[in-house]
Design a protein around this motif. Structure first.
Motif, PDB file in Angstrom:
ATOM      1  N   TRP A 103     142.176 -22.542  97.762  1.00 17.45           N
ATOM      2  CA  TRP A 103     141.094 -21.872  98.480  1.00 17.45           C
ATOM      3  C   TRP A 103     141.348 -22.144  99.947  1.00 17.45           C
ATOM      4  CZ3 TRP A 103     137.500 -19.026  95.784  1.00 17.45           C
ATOM      5  CH2 TRP A 103     136.350 -18.613  96.458  1.00 17.45           C
ATOM      6  N   GLU A 117     126.746 -22.452  96.254  1.00 18.58           N
ATOM      7  CA  GLU A 117     128.046 -22.469  96.922  1.00 18.58           C
ATOM      8  C   GLU A 117     127.885 -21.695  98.225  1.00 18.58           C
ATOM      9  OE1 GLU A 117     131.273 -21.263  94.299  1.00 18.58           O
ATOM     10  OE2 GLU A 117     130.231 -22.099  92.570  1.00 18.58           O
ATOM     11  N   GLY A 120     131.324 -23.876  89.106  1.00 16.57           N
ATOM     12  CA  GLY A 120     132.507 -23.169  89.491  1.00 16.57           C
ATOM     13  C   GLY A 120     133.171 -22.431  88.314  1.00 16.57           C
ATOM     14  N   CYS A 121     134.176 -21.679  88.731  1.00 14.99           N
ATOM     15  CA  CYS A 121     134.992 -20.951  87.752  1.00 14.99           C
ATOM     16  C   CYS A 121     135.510 -21.901  86.673  1.00 14.99           C
ATOM     17  CB  CYS A 121     136.176 -20.295  88.450  1.00 14.99           C
ATOM     18  SG  CYS A 121     135.682 -19.048  89.623  1.00 14.99           S
ATOM     19  N   ALA A 130     130.779 -25.313  99.450  1.00 11.99           N
ATOM     20  CA  ALA A 130     131.914 -25.209  98.517  1.00 11.99           C
ATOM     21  C   ALA A 130     133.113 -24.569  99.215  1.00 11.99           C
ATOM     22  CB  ALA A 130     131.515 -24.373  97.308  1.00 11.99           C
ATOM     23  N   PRO A 131     134.307 -24.892  98.689  1.00 11.64           N
ATOM     24  CA  PRO A 131     134.642 -26.045  97.860  1.00 11.64           C
ATOM     25  C   PRO A 131     134.633 -27.337  98.669  1.00 11.64           C
ATOM     26  CG  PRO A 131     136.200 -24.256  97.480  1.00 11.64           C
ATOM     27  CD  PRO A 131     135.424 -23.923  98.735  1.00 11.64           C
ATOM     28  N   TRP A 180     142.214 -22.709  88.061  1.00  9.25           N
ATOM     29  CA  TRP A 180     142.974 -22.721  89.312  1.00  9.25           C
ATOM     30  C   TRP A 180     144.434 -23.072  89.076  1.00  9.25           C
ATOM     31  CZ3 TRP A 180     140.308 -20.074  92.574  1.00  9.25           C
ATOM     32  CH2 TRP A 180     138.914 -20.056  92.439  1.00  9.25           C
ATOM     33  N   GLU A 202     134.150 -29.339  92.050  1.00  7.46           N
ATOM     34  CA  GLU A 202     134.870 -28.523  91.075  1.00  7.46           C
ATOM     35  C   GLU A 202     136.324 -28.986  91.028  1.00  7.46           C
ATOM     36  OE1 GLU A 202     135.041 -24.266  91.743  1.00  7.46           O
ATOM     37  OE2 GLU A 202     135.804 -23.977  89.723  1.00  7.46           O
ATOM     38  N   ILE A 211     128.377 -13.837  92.184  1.00  9.33           N
ATOM     39  CA  ILE A 211     128.951 -14.389  93.417  1.00  9.33           C
ATOM     40  C   ILE A 211     128.290 -13.749  94.637  1.00  9.33           C
ATOM     41  CG2 ILE A 211     130.928 -12.789  93.450  1.00  9.33           C
ATOM     42  CD1 ILE A 211     132.553 -15.214  94.522  1.00  9.33           C
ATOM     43  N   ASN A 250     128.265 -20.111  85.117  1.00  6.84           N
ATOM     44  CA  ASN A 250     128.540 -20.004  86.552  1.00  6.84           C
ATOM     45  C   ASN A 250     128.843 -18.559  86.879  1.00  6.84           C
ATOM     46  OD1 ASN A 250     129.433 -20.985  89.294  1.00  6.84           O
ATOM     47  ND2 ASN A 250     131.327 -20.027  88.585  1.00  6.84           N
ATOM     48  N   GLU A 251     128.107 -18.035  87.822  1.00  9.41           N
ATOM     49  CA  GLU A 251     128.353 -16.679  88.323  1.00  9.41           C
ATOM     50  C   GLU A 251     128.298 -15.626  87.222  1.00  9.41           C
ATOM     51  OE1 GLU A 251     131.782 -16.703  90.928  1.00  9.41           O
ATOM     52  OE2 GLU A 251     130.641 -17.744  92.475  1.00  9.41           O
ATOM     53  N   ILE A 304     139.301 -27.924  91.574  1.00  9.92           N
ATOM     54  CA  ILE A 304     140.044 -26.881  92.287  1.00  9.92           C
ATOM     55  C   ILE A 304     140.810 -27.603  93.392  1.00  9.92           C
ATOM     56  CG2 ILE A 304     137.953 -26.408  93.656  1.00  9.92           C
ATOM     57  CD1 ILE A 304     138.909 -23.586  94.154  1.00  9.92           C
ATOM     58  N   TYR A 314     129.403 -17.026 100.169  1.00 11.97           N
ATOM     59  CA  TYR A 314     130.584 -17.216 101.019  1.00 11.97           C
ATOM     60  C   TYR A 314     130.546 -16.110 102.058  1.00 11.97           C
ATOM     61  CZ  TYR A 314     132.289 -20.337  97.408  1.00 11.97           C
ATOM     62  OH  TYR A 314     132.421 -21.371  96.524  1.00 11.97           O
ATOM     63  N   HIS A 328     125.334 -17.566  95.381  1.00  5.24           N
ATOM     64  CA  HIS A 328     126.500 -18.069  96.112  1.00  5.24           C
ATOM     65  C   HIS A 328     126.729 -17.210  97.347  1.00  5.24           C
ATOM     66  CE1 HIS A 328     128.111 -20.047  92.183  1.00  5.24           C
ATOM     67  NE2 HIS A 328     126.983 -20.549  92.613  1.00  5.24           N
TER      68      HIS A 328
END
Ligand code: AHR
Length: 853
Positions: free
Chosen positions: A536, A487, A283-284, A525-526, A314, A50, A438, A405-406, A52, A460, A458
């Motif tokens: 991030w 992710e 990604g965003c 990710a990332p 970003w 991505e 997410i 995405n998301e 970012i 995280y 995703h």
């Protein structure tokens, strides 16, 4: 590493006789080679790129000039500037319709020509301006106008690169730029690579004249010195007006020596992971801060000067030099399948959330079809022909596409159906992935989707989540679609990604591999972080202009993928627990809040039925030490009246290990509710029950480690949000290795100290080898006795691949980039079952080739 049989026998005996005398840990591991479990997906480990943290622009994309087209001060499409804030259009938010989001973001651009400046030597009179006269191309409408009144001893236009340009002695750099002038400018101009002290590292004088029309100038700059933070200077020696545009500088060495190519060290890191696929470009990033500014692949192909760039959510512009064609080429170059993610007419939920209505989604579907045709259509097709014209007649390895995405929810599910139908009708061979927000699989989304090939969730997670919830995916129902963990990373409570993060990531990978009948693809990710501009906290590969290193998690994924079994084998692990895992929650207790004012009273600690502490704030407030916040006593109540995070009062008299804590709490103001710190070592290290987090709605256990916090349990929804002004009864029962929390007499949540040792076994069908993967996240070694049922391995030599650190906070760094990497050693198997000691804080892979295999 072999350990003696005697030690295993001794340890076993001690543990069996009395766990409290046990000084080591023991695992009895049994592997059943004839009991096959899930096959492991060959596409399990991929990568996700991505834009970012300057992962591409100023990173993987080898362009060395920042803001080469002088467009970086332009506002993203559809946005306006209001007192330093970037404000997207105020149209309804997709998930909150008909509500309009008031989201805005700080506009950090401080002048018209970021990364450029003018240097004037003695007597020089000159100035620079952003100009929109006579654009070079419609996509690059701005240029920089340099007005030289008097050249004095020199006027130089300077580009600082991306936090410096890495110049290496002996290397060649390809410079190109466009210039036009008015009649009054005569004479040469000079391009140099220089240090900050103006020491010249490379130089070229252009004696050709520029003229009224745009003219391209090119040269090779040969470096005679090295400097990691060099800059490019274009110097003018006469008076006049000069317009400059599209200044580009590339190292002549790029990955696979492709023109407009990738930075070698970073591309090699990615190639080194042997990824099955590359997900791109977000990604965003795919979603954009608003629909108008979201990426469009058609703007990213063809001549670089014709690519207008894309604004990354970003906070910076991508030149799109690493565009759709380059992405597909990169996939081919590293032997990976391409996974292209496109915008589905909805912008980022966490930003403006603006969208196009369902009846206007047609152009988005067409754009996705065109993108697929560009990648794999025949050269007779419109877009396939363009691919051929751009230098690649053969199809690219595009295998997957992802719709947004998301995005999540019923409306997205229904929109997904439109894309799925159109794509499958034209390209049945392409696998179509649905996004899931997410978080984990989303019910409303899956219920609205008629058919999908793969669902992308995703994950995280904070420290210990993959260990506490190690059986998370074992419980997932198996459906007619695969799961892609698009992710993942352990990024809370692990600093900037230390050994403990790597151990948690390793536990996640074992969980994914074990469930590979369900989970067919994953990507961390990332991926990339330019250390000068991280967006991030925890990223896999870090770099600056000249150096790079991969975090320990990178090596975990690499070793796991390189030793991926074809099929999992049944195995059992019997842990003989040692005494020291008892009473893991001993420590002090406390009271706390977060952006909240609250009152606490009637605090009692009961041990073995006896009340050992009872609050009496009026007479004994000295029992409490207040660390932060505004704590006040009135009668029997202790109030926290401050705003902000981290208020903390600690009951300072002594530590408790197993006990029941009772108290009453009432919220008086603010955003969240109550936090009860437990197992306090000091004000920066403890566990806490957070009741009423996320605007009073959820509860969870959070770990505070060295002053940073991370939720370590799955959040629990409260039956109803915590109300201001109402007293709540809280009871916390702390036993040896478990904490239970009750609210108003009802069970709310629990937390158990996770196992720290995990094993997965499998088989390499080509070589016949048995593969044993083990994660030991404990501070002690794990002595093990391994038996492979029915196979004679005695006398064989096994290979152990070990990644280990003495300290859970260990990290690789720019200075010591390969301090923690897997090391290989052989071990001799001395019997039909054998002993192996797994080091503390280690990930180990054993490869054992039975006789006759
Ligand atoms: O990886 C960083 C961001 O996390 C991605 O852009 C987004 O998809 C996720 O929320």
């Amino acid at each position: 590493m072999n350990i003696s049989k005697d030690r295993i026998v001794l340890l076993s005996l001690l543990c069996l006789l009395n766990p409290l005398f046990c000084t080591g840990q023991i695992a009895k591991i049994k592997i059943f080679p004839d009991s096959l479990k899930a096959r492991v997906s060959p596409s399990l480990h991929g990568i996700f790129f991505e834009e970012i943290s300057h992962g591409g622009e100023g990173g993987l994309y080898a362009e060395l000039i920042q803001n080469r087209g002088f467009e970086d001060s332009q506002l993203p499409q559809g946005c306006m500037l209001d007192s330093g804030w970037l404000v997207p259009p105020r149209t309804p938010h997709y998930s909150l319709q008909p509500t309009v989001s008031d989201w805005k973001m700080e506009w950090k651009v401080k002048n018209d020509y970021p990364a450029w400046s003018l240097l004037k030597k003695d007597g020089a009179e000159a100035d620079i301006f952003l100009s929109d006269e006579k654009p070079l191309t419609p996509a690059s409408p701005h240029s920089l106008k340099v007005v030289v009144g008097s050249p004095g001893k020199g006027v130089s236009l300077v580009n600082e690169g991306f936090w410096g340009i890495n110049v290496v002695k002996g290397e060649t750099y390809k410079l190109s730029f466009y210039i036009r002038t008015n009649k009054s400018y005569k004479g040469p101009f000079v391009a140099t690579l220089e240090t900050e002290d103006r020491e010249i590292l490379a130089s070229h004088t252009f004696n050709e004249n520029a003229n009224y029309e745009w003219k391209k100038f090119e040269c090779n700059l040969q470096a005679t010195g090295s400097y990691a933070k060099a800059r490019l200077c274009l110097s003018f020696q006469n008076k006049g007006e000069i317009w400059v545009d599209f200044v580009s500088l590339f190292p002549s060495k790029t990955f696979k020596n492709r023109p407009n190519g990738m930075r070698v060290d970073l591309a090699e890191y990615l190639q080194g992971l042997k990824p099955a696929f590359v997900r791109w470009p977000g990604g965003c990033y795919v979603e954009g801060i608003n629909v108008q500014s979201a990426p469009d692949w058609k703007r990213t192909i063809g001549r670089l000067e014709d690519r207008p760039g894309t604004y990354s959510p970003w906070g910076y512009w991508s030149s799109d030099g690493f565009g759709y064609h380059e992405f597909l080429q990169f996939c081919e170059d590293i032997g990976a399948k391409a996974l292209y993610v496109f915008n589905c007419g909805v912008s980022c939920d966490y930003r403006s959330g603006t969208f196009v209505p369902d009846d206007s989604v047609g152009p988005y579907i067409q754009s996705a079809l065109d993108a697929i045709e560009y990648a794999i259509g025949s050269v007779e097709s419109h877009w396939g022909a363009l691919r051929a014209k751009n230098g690649h007649p053969a199809p690219f390895p595009l295998h997957y596409v992802e719709v947004g995405n998301e995005q999540v929810g019923k409306q997205y599910g229904e929109r997904f159906n439109m894309f799925y139908k159109a794509i499958k009708e034209k390209f049945p061979e392409v696998e179509v992935i649905a996004s899931m927000g997410i978080a984990h699989i989303n019910k409303a989304t899956t219920e609205a989707i008629k058919k999908m090939d793969i669902a992308d969730e995703h994950t995280y997670k904070s420290i210990y989540w993959p260990m506490v919830y190690h059986d998370w995916y074992d419980k997932y129902p198996r459906k007619d679609y695969g799961i892609y963990i698009g992710e993942y990373s352990c990024n809370g409570g692990v600093g900037k990604g230390n050994m403990m993060a790597a151990l948690n990531d390793a536990a996640s990978v074992l969980m994914y591999e074990r469930n590979s009948d369900l989970i067919t693809m994953t990507s961390y990710a990332p991926l990339l972080e330019n250390v000068n501009s991280p967006h991030w906290e925890v990223n896999l590969i870090k770099f600056n202009s000249s150096n790079s290193f991969a975090r320990i998690s990178y090596y975990v994924i690499k070793m796991m993928n390189e030793n991926r079994a074809d099929v999992n084998l049944k195995s059992s692990v019997e842990l003989l627990k040692e005494g020291k895992t008892q009473k893991v929650y001993s420590g002090k207790i406390g009271l706390s809040t977060w952006d909240t004012q609250a009152e606490f009273k009637d605090i009692q600690i009961i041990q073995d039925g006896v009340t050992v502490y009872k609050s009496d704030f009026v007479n004994n407030f000295q029992d409490w030490k207040t660390e932060k916040g505004k704590w006040e006593v009135s009668d029997s109540i202790l109030s926290q009246k401050d705003e902000g995070a981290w208020p903390l009062a600690i009951l300072n008299d002594k530590s408790y290990d197993t006990y029941v804590l009772k108290l009453k709490a009432r919220k008086t103001g603010g955003y969240n509710a109550f936090m009860i710190p437990l197992a306090l070592k000091d004000d920066k290290n403890y566990l806490r029950a957070h009741i009423g987090a996320w605007w009073n709605r959820v509860a969870g256990f959070e770990l505070v480690s060295e002053g940073t916090d991370a939720m370590v349990s799955q959040p629990v929804n409260l039956k109803s949000p915590i109300e201001t002004g109402k007293w709540y009864d809280i009871e916390i029962r702390v036993s040896n290795d478990k904490i239970e929390c009750y609210l108003n007499g009802e069970f709310l949540m629990s937390y158990r100290e996770p196992d720290k040792f995990f094993v997965l076994s499998g088989k390499d069908e080509k070589t016949g080898e048995i593969i044993v993967k083990a994660v030991n996240a404990d501070e002690s070694p794990m002595s093990s006795q391994i038996a492979i049922d029915g196979l004679d391995v005695s006398g064989r030599t096994g290979k152990a691949i070990i990644l280990h650190a003495n300290n859970p906070k260990a990290e690789n760094s720019m200075d010591e980039p390969v301090k923690y990497v897997p090391r290989e050693e052989n071990f001799v198997i001395d019997g039909s079952s054998f002993n192996f000691e797994f080091k503390p804080y280690s990930v180990t892979i054993l490869r054992i080739k039975p006789a006759g295999a």
